[in-house]
Structure formats: C-alpha cells, structure tokens
Design an enzyme around this catalytic site. Structure first.
Site, short mmCIF file in Angstrom:
data_model
loop_
_atom_site.label_atom_id
_atom_site.label_comp_id
_atom_site.label_asym_id
_atom_site.label_seq_id
_atom_site.Cartn_x
_atom_site.Cartn_y
_atom_site.Cartn_z
N HIS A 146 0.92 -1.01 -0.22
CA HIS A 146 -0.03 -0.06 -0.01
C HIS A 146 0.77 1.20 0.10
O HIS A 146 0.66 2.18 0.76
CB HIS A 146 -0.74 0.02 1.20
CG HIS A 146 -1.80 -1.08 1.11
ND1 HIS A 146 -2.70 -1.25 2.28
CD2 HIS A 146 -2.17 -1.98 0.22
CE1 HIS A 146 -3.41 -2.57 2.13
NE2 HIS A 146 -3.32 -2.79 0.84
N GLN A 147 2.10 1.24 -0.80
CA GLN A 147 2.85 2.61 -0.90
C GLN A 147 1.93 3.55 -1.33
O GLN A 147 1.30 3.46 -2.38
CB GLN A 147 3.83 2.34 -1.63
CG GLN A 147 5.01 1.15 -1.34
CD GLN A 147 4.52 -0.21 -1.84
OE1 GLN A 147 3.97 -0.25 -2.68
NE2 GLN A 147 4.78 -1.26 -0.80
#
Length: 538
Positions: free
Chosen positions: A473-474
């Site tokens: 989930h960058q």
C-alpha cells in the site's frame, strides 16, 4: 509528433480513470502512455492469478527496497503493476473506501478532500452487488462483489471466532460503520478481475479522441520555462516526444511519479545536483512521506481441510480450473484473503486502528530475491494476519542515477516509531486471542509460525522485525496540501510552482488511508478528472 489536450503518464488505477473521463465528451484529444503492455493475460484476468503474476516482469515492476535497519537489514519486495490497469491488474482486489476520519485528515490540509467531498465520488464509481442506498452506489463502472455465498467454511469459522473475541460481524464495512469482523468485498465481475483497465479504459479505447500507447516508458517531462508542454518517452528503442496544449498528468503511482518528477528537475535540489540534473524547481518533499502498511501473520496447521487440499494437488488444481472455466466460480474466482475486519486494539482508540486478514489457504513466504511459486502448503492450514491502520513511520525514495531506466532507492523506515512497534505487538496478541477462542481452537492443530513458544514481548518483537511484510500500500510521496513548503501538489493536484503539470495517483495521499489503497486511488482519478474539467471550463 502529435499535440494533445492532455498527456497522461501511466494507465493504472487512476490513469485509466482519467483517460476515460477526460475523453468522454469527445472534445479533448487525450494520449495515455503506459510503460507496460496489455492486461489480456489469463493470469491477470483470473482473480486468484495474482499469485502467478507476483514475480512476472511482463506485468510487474518488481521493485526491491534498500535494507531496513529497523527490520534487521532486510529488503522488501514491492510488486507494482506495469500493465494496463497498473496495480489494479495484479492486486488482491479487496475494496475498502477507508474511514471518514481519513478524509478529514486530507481535508484539513487540502480543502475539497474531506469525507463529504469524496463520499459522492465513491458512490458514483461503484456498482455494488448489494444495491444502491444513501451510502453505496450501483450502476457505476467499478463492480464490487459480495463474496458471502462463496467463501470457504473455515472463513465462517473465523467470523465465529472473531465474535467470541468480542468483534461482531459487520455485513458492510464500506457502509455506515467500518468496525467489526467481515468478509471482504472484491472488485470482480462474472468471476473475472475488474481492473480499471477493464472497467474504465477498454470502453474508452473505442473513442477516436483517445490514443493509448503501451510499452512507452516516459523518461522526463518537457518544459517551456516553468510550464509543462509534453513528455519524452522511449518506445521500441526510439526516443519520442508527445506535446500538449493543455496539461501533463502523472499517474505512475507512488514510486514512478516522484521518480519522474526528480528526473525532470523537480525535487530535492541536493539529490538532483548530485546526479547532474538541472534543478527546474526545488521541491524537497518529492519522494518524502513514503507510507505503507506493514503486516504480520501467524501460520496454523488445521485439523480440518483448507483450500490447500483444493489448490495444491494436481487433481485439485485441475478440478478448480475446470470449475472456473465452466462456471466462473470456485476458489479461482476469489481473493486469498476472504475474511478480515477493522477493530480497535490500542487503549483509548476511538476508531479502528487494526486491519485483520483471514486466508483459508496457507503458503510459506519466501525470502526477497527468490522466485516462489506461491504453492499452498502440503498440509491443511490457514493464515491469520493484521496490519496497523494508521502507521506513523514514513520513509522516502530518491533517484540513484540520472538514467530513467534505473529504479530509485526506496527506504522503507518501517517500525521507526514507538507507536508502530506497540500496535504491531498488540496486533499479534490480538490474533493469538482470536486463534485461542473455542471456534478456532477446535480446528487448530498447531501454530507453525512463529510458534506458541514465541510468547514474550521481546521474542514477539524479534519475530515481527524478522517476519513482517509489506501489504503493498505504498503512497504519499507527492502529497497534496495547501502549504508548498510541506507538500508537492495543491488541493487541485497541480504541482506547486509549475504550470500545466498535475499528479493524480496514490502518491498524492496526504496520509495513508485505514484500509487497502486501491479504491482511494481510483477515487483520486475520478476526483482529478472533475477538477481538471472544471479548470478547463473556467
């Protein structure tokens, strides 16, 4: 060389949305450039196929981070979509809007992004299988499937166990209340992945005013003075240019968009000068505020059959494959994480601070640098995992070469704050509590990883440092905000100090949302199209 009204860089979760919305009225000529290729691969279209494309360079950037001292010097592997649809074509498809307070945080620094502003956008983009109401949408381009009738029996056992641990089942965590144990909603339709390439881009590709160019690696933004006028890209070994009379919109994601800004002379001056890049505009926050969800899980050997028995043996794979081909049903039509939820674990928490995951299939995670087949374990087993909803540690990325084909340095900086270390420890104790409820204890033979003997705070903390993993989930590396000294883009997603250039993807998130980031990234694409068209009319 052709000229366009809009040049969009990246056909991912937001870029495909923008290509559709900006070309819809037929008045604007739109060019969409994608470094990857087609999404027509069988394993891209099959929901559970993301295990197959996890290391597939044909559709995946396959990033590897720098060693993280907070995790005993380990590197993290970060798969990111390099294909039409971007990461929506290779992700686990879990659909989570986020908590309303996430967007209160956004609206506090970027007016127009509060919950009341984005909730209607989520509603219009959804085609929720549960039907429309005041909160959920139906008839939108993005199918959201309710997996309730299809999950493995062990997932029902998990929900029972969560209830025994004090977390009742929430039938719709994207509805009025996020909190509780749940079955995850996924972006599929008819047993096939519903990526933004399928739902937004392919219907728009029939339009004469939209051109989509695949295998086009954009290397820099072109400027006249301080105005973006186009991009340079490599296609079939040749360097080409595309010009715009309107705007360039970067939608490459949390890694590629800040990298491209830095390569184009927008970023921290010392970094750019070190690599011989002329500084067009000093923007110290380009590549900073790198946020991600860090997860951990426990592996259990089960006394009852799990999906391992369906997906590991050759006969089981054959039967599952035949069922999928004939009916578009069965385990191949779902995500591995069938259950989970959003709960409070820290004392005094007023909103969910932990996301739970339950997978009725187990597999041993391989070290970074290896190429696992992600084959299920040879015994019945399942995974019970978690990640903090709102981690406070942030990392950064920066170019390490002026060569645009060289990936940037990515410094994760996980577990850097006392809060993050404390909530990870509390999260592990919570999943242990759920595993020891009567419902799950009755089906557990043993905890294989980390093992029941890992019990003290010190030993659990060591295990977390060694075994934790990214939840992919960058975000946040081009964060938006009204203050140019603390952000990269303004509330209308325009790059501070530069004309004709916007960023619209997960990199603009001011703070990380409480759940999976794909739905918010798609929402950003929708909201960005509104803002761009409003500005065009004025």
């Amino acid at each position: 060389m052709q000229e366009f009204d809009y040049v969009i860089v990246g056909a991912g979760s937001a870029g495909s949305v923008l290509a559709n919305r900006l070309s819809a009225d037929g008045h604007h000529r739109v060019l969409l450039l994608e470094a990857g290729g087609s999404d027509r691969s069988f394993w891209v279209q099959v929901p559970i196929g993301y295990g197959k494309v996890y290391y597939d360079a044909r559709v995946n950037w396959k990033y590897t981070t720098e060693p993280d001292p907070n995790r005993n010097g380990q590197r993290s592997y970060w798969p990111r979509g390099k294909v039409l649809g971007g990461s929506s074509s290779i992700n686990a498809m879990v659909y989570v809007r986020g908590h309303p307070t996430d967007y209160a945080e956004w609206g506090a620094v970027a007016p127009g992004w509060d919950w009341q502003d984005v909730a209607p956008v989520f509603r219009r983009m959804e085609d929720w299988a549960g039907g429309a109401d005041d909160l959920r949408g139906a008839g939108g381009p993005l199918p959201v499937y309710d997996v309730g009738r299809d999950v493995h029996p062990l997932t029902r056992t998990y929900l029972e166990a969560a209830g025994q641990a004090g977390f009742p089942t929430n039938p719709d965590y994207n509805g009025a209340d996020m909190e509780g144990a749940t079955l995850y909603q996924i972006t599929t339709k008819g047993g096939r992945r519903a990526s933004t390439a399928r739902c937004y881009l392919r219907p728009a590709m029939k339009r004469a005013n939209l051109k989509v160019q695949t295998h086009a690696h954009v290397t820099r933004v072109l400027f006249q003075g301080r105005r973006a006028v186009g991009v340079e890209y490599v296609h079939k070994g040749l360097t080409r240019q595309a010009r715009t009379r309107g705007e360039v919109i970067l939608s490459g994601g949390a890694i590629n968009s800040p990298q491209l800004l830095q390569l184009s002379g927008i970023g921290p001056a010392a970094v750019l000068q070190h690599h011989g890049i002329t500084v067009l505009h000093e923007a110290p926050h380009v590549g900073r505020n790198l946020s991600d969800h860090l997860g951990a899980d426990a592996l259990y050997r089960a006394r009852v059959p799990s999906l391992n028995q369906d997906l590991r043996p050759a006969l089981g794979k054959l039967l599952a494959g035949m069922r999928y081909v004939l009916t578009r049903k069965g385990p191949l039509s779902l995500s591995l994480n069938q259950g989970g939820g959003f709960v409070r674990v820290m004392e005094g928490a007023t909103r969910p601070d932990l996301q739970l995951y339950f997978s009725p299939v187990s597999y041993t995670r391989a070290p970074v640098g290896t190429r696992p087949l992600m084959n299920p374990d040879p015994f019945p087993g399942f995974l019970l995992g978690f990640n903090p909803c709102k981690p406070t540690s942030t990392g950064y990325l920066q170019i390490c070469s002026p060569d645009p084909m060289v990936p940037p340095e990515m410094h994760t900086n996980y577990l850097d704050t006392e809060y993050d270390r404390a909530v990870m420890l509390a999260g592990f104790r919570l999943i242990r509590k759920i595993a020891q409820t009567p419902a799950l204890a009755a089906v557990i033979e043993d905890e294989i990883m980390p093992g029941w003997h890992v019990e003290s705070d010190e030993d659990l903390a060591d295990s977390i440092r060694e075994k934790s993993w990214t939840v992919f989930h960058q975000c946040g590396t081009c964060r938006m905000g009204s203050d140019p000294s603390q952000s990269v883009v303004d509330a209308r997603l325009r790059v501070h100090g530069i004309a004709g250039l916007r960023v619209a993807d997960a990199s603009v998130f001011p703070t990380i949302p409480s759940g999976n980031t794909n739905a918010p990234a798609i929402m950003v694409g929708e909201r960005a199209s509104d803002l761009i068209l409003e500005d065009t009319r004025t």
